[in-house]
Write a protein that holds these residues in place. Structure first.
Motif, PDB file in Angstrom:
ATOM      1  N   ILE A   1       0.864  -1.184   0.000  1.00 54.36           N
ATOM      2  CA  ILE A   1       0.000   0.000   0.000  1.00 54.36           C
ATOM      3  C   ILE A   1       0.886   1.214   0.000  1.00 54.36           C
ATOM      4  CG2 ILE A   1      -1.852   1.223   1.173  1.00 54.36           C
ATOM      5  CD1 ILE A   1      -2.670  -1.328   2.464  1.00 54.36           C
ATOM      6  N   PHE A   2       0.690   2.080  -0.904  1.00 55.25           N
ATOM      7  CA  PHE A   2       1.569   3.228  -1.048  1.00 55.25           C
ATOM      8  C   PHE A   2       1.239   4.305  -0.040  1.00 55.25           C
ATOM      9  CE2 PHE A   2       1.305   1.219  -5.219  1.00 55.25           C
ATOM     10  CZ  PHE A   2       2.646   0.909  -5.379  1.00 55.25           C
ATOM     11  N   ALA A   3       2.244   5.156   0.239  1.00 58.18           N
ATOM     12  CA  ALA A   3       2.097   6.158   1.294  1.00 58.18           C
ATOM     13  C   ALA A   3       0.916   7.063   1.066  1.00 58.18           C
ATOM     14  CB  ALA A   3       3.372   7.000   1.379  1.00 58.18           C
ATOM     15  N   VAL A   4       0.778   7.552  -0.133  1.00 65.59           N
ATOM     16  CA  VAL A   4      -0.280   8.522  -0.346  1.00 65.59           C
ATOM     17  C   VAL A   4      -1.640   7.851  -0.360  1.00 65.59           C
ATOM     18  CG1 VAL A   4      -1.096  10.378  -1.860  1.00 65.59           C
ATOM     19  CG2 VAL A   4       1.335   9.952  -1.597  1.00 65.59           C
ATOM     20  N   VAL A   5      -1.697   6.536  -0.749  1.00 66.45           N
ATOM     21  CA  VAL A   5      -2.958   5.810  -0.674  1.00 66.45           C
ATOM     22  C   VAL A   5      -3.468   5.817   0.739  1.00 66.45           C
ATOM     23  CG1 VAL A   5      -4.094   3.610  -1.118  1.00 66.45           C
ATOM     24  CG2 VAL A   5      -2.125   4.291  -2.498  1.00 66.45           C
ATOM     25  N   ALA A   6      -2.562   5.522   1.682  1.00 70.55           N
ATOM     26  CA  ALA A   6      -2.973   5.497   3.080  1.00 70.55           C
ATOM     27  C   ALA A   6      -3.472   6.852   3.527  1.00 70.55           C
ATOM     28  CB  ALA A   6      -1.804   5.050   3.959  1.00 70.55           C
TER      29      ALA A   6
ATOM     30  N   PRO B   1       1.374   5.325  -9.049  1.00 72.37           N
ATOM     31  CA  PRO B   1       0.133   5.424  -9.812  1.00 72.37           C
ATOM     32  C   PRO B   1      -1.026   5.863  -8.915  1.00 72.37           C
ATOM     33  CG  PRO B   1       1.272   3.364 -10.275  1.00 72.37           C
ATOM     34  CD  PRO B   1       1.956   3.975  -9.106  1.00 72.37           C
ATOM     35  N   ASN B   2      -1.912   6.657  -9.469  1.00 71.22           N
ATOM     36  CA  ASN B   2      -3.116   7.064  -8.746  1.00 71.22           C
ATOM     37  C   ASN B   2      -3.942   5.817  -8.423  1.00 71.22           C
ATOM     38  OD1 ASN B   2      -5.753   8.009  -8.052  1.00 71.22           O
ATOM     39  ND2 ASN B   2      -5.324   9.919  -9.127  1.00 71.22           N
ATOM     40  N   PRO B   3      -4.241   5.568  -7.142  1.00 74.80           N
ATOM     41  CA  PRO B   3      -4.955   4.341  -6.768  1.00 74.80           C
ATOM     42  C   PRO B   3      -6.407   4.307  -7.225  1.00 74.80           C
ATOM     43  CG  PRO B   3      -4.749   5.788  -4.882  1.00 74.80           C
ATOM     44  CD  PRO B   3      -3.923   6.393  -5.973  1.00 74.80           C
ATOM     45  N   ILE B   4      -6.959   5.450  -7.604  1.00 75.79           N
ATOM     46  CA  ILE B   4      -8.365   5.506  -8.005  1.00 75.79           C
ATOM     47  C   ILE B   4      -8.565   4.939  -9.405  1.00 75.79           C
ATOM     48  CG2 ILE B   4     -10.314   7.032  -8.464  1.00 75.79           C
ATOM     49  CD1 ILE B   4      -9.236   8.878  -6.291  1.00 75.79           C
ATOM     50  N   ASP B   5      -7.737   5.405 -10.363  1.00 77.19           N
ATOM     51  CA  ASP B   5      -7.921   4.917 -11.734  1.00 77.19           C
ATOM     52  C   ASP B   5      -6.625   4.503 -12.422  1.00 77.19           C
ATOM     53  OD1 ASP B   5      -6.686   7.331 -12.250  1.00 77.19           O
ATOM     54  OD2 ASP B   5      -8.486   8.318 -13.002  1.00 77.19           O
ATOM     55  N   GLY B   6      -5.481   4.801 -11.802  1.00 71.56           N
ATOM     56  CA  GLY B   6      -4.204   4.394 -12.370  1.00 71.56           C
ATOM     57  C   GLY B   6      -3.802   5.155 -13.613  1.00 71.56           C
TER      58      GLY B   6
END
Length: 208
Positions: free
Chosen positions: A5-10, A120-125
């Motif tokens: 899980i990437f930092a910004v995702v969290a 990558p943006n976790p919402i849509d990549g």
């Protein structure tokens, strides 16, 4: 398999974070009077400086910010994979070590750490987002309007990042991360429940 899980995702999806650090234990006056404390305290310190010309394969010459010159053995830190970002003459270094020792526990190359780190943006990549780590302890958000990164520093051998969330007023949060990997292209760090991974911006990715 451990979930990455990437930092910004969290930062985007979590509502609460486990705060790092030790909570002070409250002790009554009676307990203090009746208890004799004999536990020795190990004094660990952060030392900051520049990598000197006399550095070698297993030795770091550190010219400290206070003007001292230290010749530090890196054999133990390398064996335990605790040298992050390598070291070269003139690089800014942060060293965590026992006071008076010449064998650091953790070594972080701040020059290598600085730059734009993306995922990558976790919402849509379809896009990227991340963090910019700048000289002078300044941190900035990349493609994240709801998260405002403020500052960074290396403390106790770990990365501390402060931020403000949109709608949260002026209240700052501080997140503390343990390094796993740092080199020219990759930055990976952890907190108790997550593993965060970035790649360095390659010059063609959109930053704002």
């Amino acid at each position: 398999m451990k979930k990455i899980i990437f930092a910004v995702v969290a930062l985007l999806v979590a509502t609460t974070f486990t705060q790092c650090g030790n909570k002070a234990q409250q002790t009554s006056e009676a307990q203090v009077e009746d208890t004799e404390v004999n536990t020795p305290v190990e004094e660990n310190v952060m030392v900051y400086g520049i990598c000197g010309e006399a550095s070698a394969m297993n030795t770091l010459q550190l010219i400290t910010d206070t003007g001292d010159t230290l010749n530090l053995s890196l054999e133990k830190a390398k064996e335990e994979n605790q040298v992050f970002g390598g070291y070269g003459v003139g690089d800014k270094m942060a060293v965590y070590m026992k006071k008076g020792s010449d064998q650091p526990t953790i070594v972080v190359n701040e020059t290598t750490l600085m730059g734009s780190w993306l995922m990558p943006n976790p919402i849509d990549g379809s896009s990227t987002l991340g963090i910019m780590i700048k000289d002078g302890g300044i941190a900035e958000s990349i493609n994240q309007p709801t998260i405002i990164f403020k500052t960074w520093r290396i403390a106790n051998g770990m990365l501390e990042v402060s931020l403000v969330r949109e709608g949260g007023g002026d209240e700052e949060e501080t997140n503390v991360y343990t390094f796993e990997k740092l080199d020219a292209d990759s930055l990976i760090f952890n907190e108790p429940e997550y593993r965060f991974e970035y790649h360095r911006a390659n010059g063609t990715e959109k930053l704002k």
